[in-house]
Motif scaffolding. Structure first.
Motif, mmCIF file in Angstrom:
data_model
loop_
_atom_site.group_PDB
_atom_site.id
_atom_site.type_symbol
_atom_site.label_atom_id
_atom_site.label_comp_id
_atom_site.label_asym_id
_atom_site.label_seq_id
_atom_site.Cartn_x
_atom_site.Cartn_y
_atom_site.Cartn_z
ATOM 1 N N GLU A 102 0.826 -1.204 0.000
ATOM 2 C CA GLU A 102 0.000 0.000 0.000
ATOM 3 C C GLU A 102 0.864 1.260 0.000
ATOM 4 O OE1 GLU A 102 -2.729 2.222 3.280
ATOM 5 O OE2 GLU A 102 -3.363 0.178 2.768
ATOM 6 N N THR A 103 1.885 1.269 0.848
ATOM 7 C CA THR A 103 2.799 2.411 0.911
ATOM 8 C C THR A 103 3.491 2.626 -0.429
ATOM 9 O OG1 THR A 103 3.165 2.058 3.276
ATOM 10 C CG2 THR A 103 4.818 3.358 2.092
ATOM 11 N N GLN A 104 3.883 1.532 -1.066
ATOM 12 C CA GLN A 104 4.545 1.595 -2.362
ATOM 13 C C GLN A 104 3.633 2.247 -3.409
ATOM 14 O OE1 GLN A 104 5.950 -2.271 -3.580
ATOM 15 N NE2 GLN A 104 6.773 -1.555 -5.533
ATOM 16 N N ILE A 105 2.367 1.872 -3.407
ATOM 17 C CA ILE A 105 1.409 2.423 -4.371
ATOM 18 C C ILE A 105 1.171 3.913 -4.114
ATOM 19 C CG2 ILE A 105 -1.005 2.377 -5.126
ATOM 20 C CD1 ILE A 105 -0.923 -0.683 -4.599
ATOM 21 N N LEU A 106 0.899 4.253 -2.878
ATOM 22 C CA LEU A 106 0.592 5.649 -2.554
ATOM 23 C C LEU A 106 1.795 6.553 -2.770
ATOM 24 C CD1 LEU A 106 -1.604 5.188 0.658
ATOM 25 C CD2 LEU A 106 -2.316 5.318 -1.743
ATOM 26 N N SER A 107 2.985 6.067 -2.446
ATOM 27 C CA SER A 107 4.202 6.854 -2.658
ATOM 28 C C SER A 107 4.438 7.105 -4.144
ATOM 29 C CB SER A 107 5.414 6.136 -2.053
ATOM 30 O OG SER A 107 5.284 6.012 -0.653
ATOM 31 N N SER A 108 4.151 6.090 -4.963
ATOM 32 C CA SER A 108 4.309 6.249 -6.419
ATOM 33 C C SER A 108 3.329 7.267 -6.974
ATOM 34 C CB SER A 108 4.113 4.896 -7.112
ATOM 35 O OG SER A 108 5.112 3.976 -6.733
ATOM 36 N N LEU A 109 2.094 7.224 -6.494
ATOM 37 C CA LEU A 109 1.089 8.186 -6.950
ATOM 38 C C LEU A 109 1.452 9.598 -6.510
ATOM 39 C CD1 LEU A 109 -2.211 6.187 -6.276
ATOM 40 C CD2 LEU A 109 -1.106 6.593 -8.481
ATOM 41 N N ASP A 110 1.953 9.723 -5.280
ATOM 42 C CA ASP A 110 2.364 11.036 -4.779
ATOM 43 C C ASP A 110 3.515 11.599 -5.615
ATOM 44 O OD1 ASP A 110 0.478 11.031 -2.741
ATOM 45 O OD2 ASP A 110 1.855 10.165 -1.265
ATOM 46 N N ALA A 161 4.214 11.002 -8.609
ATOM 47 C CA ALA A 161 3.776 11.330 -9.971
ATOM 48 C C ALA A 161 2.728 12.441 -9.990
ATOM 49 C CB ALA A 161 3.217 10.081 -10.645
ATOM 50 N N ASN A 162 2.441 13.014 -8.811
ATOM 51 C CA ASN A 162 1.441 14.085 -8.688
ATOM 52 C C ASN A 162 0.065 13.667 -9.203
ATOM 53 O OD1 ASN A 162 3.200 16.101 -7.570
ATOM 54 N ND2 ASN A 162 4.108 16.337 -9.618
ATOM 55 N N LEU A 220 -9.320 3.243 -3.995
ATOM 56 C CA LEU A 220 -8.851 4.578 -4.341
ATOM 57 C C LEU A 220 -9.813 5.305 -5.267
ATOM 58 C CD1 LEU A 220 -5.059 3.963 -5.081
ATOM 59 C CD2 LEU A 220 -6.071 4.870 -2.982
ATOM 60 N N HIS A 221 -10.074 6.558 -4.940
ATOM 61 C CA HIS A 221 -10.782 7.456 -5.850
ATOM 62 C C HIS A 221 -9.728 8.231 -6.631
ATOM 63 C CE1 HIS A 221 -13.390 11.331 -6.375
ATOM 64 N NE2 HIS A 221 -13.200 10.687 -7.513
ATOM 65 N N LEU A 222 -9.622 7.946 -7.929
ATOM 66 C CA LEU A 222 -8.690 8.638 -8.809
ATOM 67 C C LEU A 222 -9.486 9.716 -9.537
ATOM 68 C CD1 LEU A 222 -6.911 5.419 -9.984
ATOM 69 C CD2 LEU A 222 -5.818 7.256 -8.703
ATOM 70 N N LYS A 223 -9.370 10.910 -9.052
ATOM 71 C CA LYS A 223 -10.268 11.994 -9.464
ATOM 72 C C LYS A 223 -10.180 12.287 -10.960
ATOM 73 C CE LYS A 223 -9.864 13.823 -4.803
ATOM 74 N NZ LYS A 223 -9.381 14.908 -3.927
ATOM 75 N N GLY A 224 -11.359 12.272 -11.593
ATOM 76 C CA GLY A 224 -11.454 12.578 -13.008
ATOM 77 C C GLY A 224 -11.207 11.405 -13.927
ATOM 78 N N LEU A 276 -0.364 2.109 -14.128
ATOM 79 C CA LEU A 276 -1.472 2.934 -13.641
ATOM 80 C C LEU A 276 -1.184 4.420 -13.880
ATOM 81 C CD1 LEU A 276 -4.156 3.241 -12.054
ATOM 82 C CD2 LEU A 276 -2.777 3.270 -9.956
ATOM 83 N N ILE A 277 0.007 4.834 -13.513
ATOM 84 C CA ILE A 277 0.390 6.245 -13.683
ATOM 85 C C ILE A 277 0.397 6.634 -15.151
ATOM 86 C CG2 ILE A 277 2.323 7.857 -13.448
ATOM 87 C CD1 ILE A 277 2.952 6.315 -10.776
#
Length: 378
Positions: free
Chosen positions: A269-277, A279-280, A299-303, A372-373
Motif C-alpha cells: 500500500e505504501t509503495q502504491i501511494l508513494s508512487s502516486l504522490d 507522480a502528482n 482509491l478514488h482517482l479523481k477525473g 497505472l500512472i
C-alpha cells in the motif's frame, strides 16, 4: 507479459498445499461420511478432523461449526432462519447500508415477507455509529447482522462494541466475516457473536465450500431439508475434498502468518501511494485509513472513469476491480460508495479496489504503479 492479479478480495488462488490435500482426499477417501461401513468411517474421521481444526481457529466447540457451500449460504441461513423462527418475538432486523449483497438482498427479501429492516447509515469514512445502533434497537429486534470487515473499502466494523451492547439484548448477532477471517483474529464467544459466515475461496481454499459458526445458545431450524448430515442442521452429503482443502487453508493462518502478511500488504500500500504522490496523481483513499482490512485499498482517482481504467489495465494483464464480484457485469453503482458520499458523488464512478494476496510481489506492484500512472496521465 506477466499477469498481475490484484483482485484477491473477489477470490484467491488456491495454495499448492490445498490442491495437494484435496487431490489426496479425492483419491483416498471417496466414501460417504454418513455411511457406517469402513469407507464411510474413514471419510467421517477426516471430516471431523477438519471440523476440530476450524473450531480451534475460532476457539469454539467443533459441533458449533456447520459446513456449507460458502458465505452466501451462511448469510442466508443465519438471517432467514433467525427471522422466520423468531417472528413471534418480533419482526425487526438491523443491518448496515454497506453490507455484502448476500446480506442486503436477503434483507430485501425479508422485507417482502413483512419484516422491517433498519439499515444503519455510515459516515464519509464508511463507519457506523454505535449510538445510532443503540437507538435503533427495539424490544422486537431479533437479529443484528453487521459484517466484520467491508469487502469494498475494507473498513473494520466495531464488532466488540456491538457484541457488548447486545449481551443485554435478546437479538442474535450475526457477522459476515468472509473478508476478515483470513487476516483477523476472530473469537466469537469473546466478541459476543452468535452466528458467523466464512468462505474458503477468500483464504486460498477452494470455491463452493465454507462454514457457518452457530453458537450453542442459538436455536435455528435448517434452511434446507433432506438428510441428517451436520447433526441435522445442514442436509446433503458433505463436500469432503473441499472441506479438507479449507482445513488446509485454515492451518496456514497461524498468528505468525497473519502478522507477516499484514506487514507485507502495508508495504504494498505504501509503495502504491508513494508512487502516486511522486507522480502528482490526485487520489483519495475510500474508507477509514486507520481501521481497514490489510489487503484492501480502495482509491478514488479523481477525473478518471473507473470502467475505462479497468479495461486499460486488463489490456496490460493487470486485474483490479471496482467493488464486489457479486455485482460484476452490471452497471449498478457501488452501494457502499453511495452510502458514504451520496448518489451524485464523482467517487462512485472514479474508484477502483486493489486487493493483495498470495503470489503478489513488490516487483509486480512496481509494474502496476508504472502502468497505472501512465494510463492516468494519458
Amino acid at each position: 507479459m506477466e499477469k498481475i492479479y490484484l483482485d484477491h478480495a473477489a477470490t484467491t488462488p488456491m495454495h499448492p498445499t490445498v490442491i495437494a490435500e484435496m487431490t489426496r482426499v479425492m483419491g483416498e477417501y471417496f466414501g460417504n461420511p454418513s455411511s457406517i461401513h469402513g469407507f464411510g468411517r474413514m471419510a467421517h474421521e477426516q471430516l471431523e478432523s477438519a471440523r476440530q481444526i476450524i473450531a480451534d481457529s475460532l476457539k469454539v466447540h467443533p459441533h458449533e461449526i456447520i459446513f456449507n457451500s460458502g458465505g452466501t449460504e451462511g448469510d442466508n441461513t443465519a438471517i432467514i432462519e433467525t427471522a422466520m423462527s423468531r417472528e413471534d418475538e418480533g419482526k425487526h432486523l438491523i443491518t448496515t447500508a454497506i453490507e455484502h449483497p448476500a446480506v442486503m438482498q436477503t434483507m430485501a427479501y425479508l422485507e417482502t415477507q413483512g419484516f422491517e429492516v433498519t439499515y444503519l447509515p455510515v459516515d464519509k469514512q464508511g463507519n457506523i455509529s454505535i449510538e445510532e445502533l443503540k437507538s435503533a434497537l427495539r424490544e422486537e429486534t431479533t437479529l443484528v447482522s453487521i459484517m466484520f470487515g467491508n469487502n469494498e473499502i475494507g473498513n473494520l466494523m466495531p464488532i466488540k462494541e456491538i457484541g457488548n451492547l447486545l449481551r443485554a439484548h435478546t437479538a442474535y448477532f450475526h457477522s459476515d466475516a468472509v473478508q476478515a477471517y483470513g487476516n483477523q483474529e476472530i473469537y466469537p464467544h469473546e466478541l459476543g457473536i452468535d452466528l458467523l459466515s466464512v468462505s474458503a475461496h477468500k483464504i486460498n481454499g477452494p470455491k463452493g465450500v465454507g462454514f457457518l459458526f452457530k453458537s450453542d445458545k442459538v436455536k435455528l431450524p435448517s434452511l434446507l431439508h433432506g438428510g441428517e448430515q451436520e447433526e441435522k442442521r445442514r442436509p446433503g452429503t458433505e463436500n469432503l475434498a473441499g472441506i479438507m482443502g479449507m482445513k488446509t487453508a485454515v492451518e496456514r493462518l497461524t498468528p505468525e502468518e497473519r502478522t507477516k502478511i499484514k506487514l507485507q500488504y502495508k508495504e504494498f500500500e505504501t509503495q502504491i501511494l508513494s508512487s502516486l504522490d511522486a507522480a502528482n496523481i490526485s487520489y483519495r483513499i475510500n474508507g477509514d485509513d486507520e481501521n481497514r482490512l490489510p489487503h484492501i485499498l480502495n482509491l478514488h482517482l479523481k477525473g478518471i472513469a473507473s470502467d475505462l481504467l479497468l479495461m486499460k489495465l486488463d489490456l496490460k494483464n493487470i486485474a483490479v476491480s471496482t467493488g464486489s464480484a457479486c455485482t460484476a457485469g452490471t452497471v449498478d453503482p457501488s452501494h457502499v460508495l453511495e452510502a458514504m458520499y451520496g448518489k451524485e458523488a464523482s467517487a462512485i464512478k472514479e474508484s477502483i479496489r486493489i486487493s493483495f494476496g498470495l503470489g503478489v510481489t513488490a516487483e509486480q506492484i512496481e509494474r502496476f504503479c508504472n502502468e497505472l500512472i501512465s494510463i492516468v496521465k494519458k
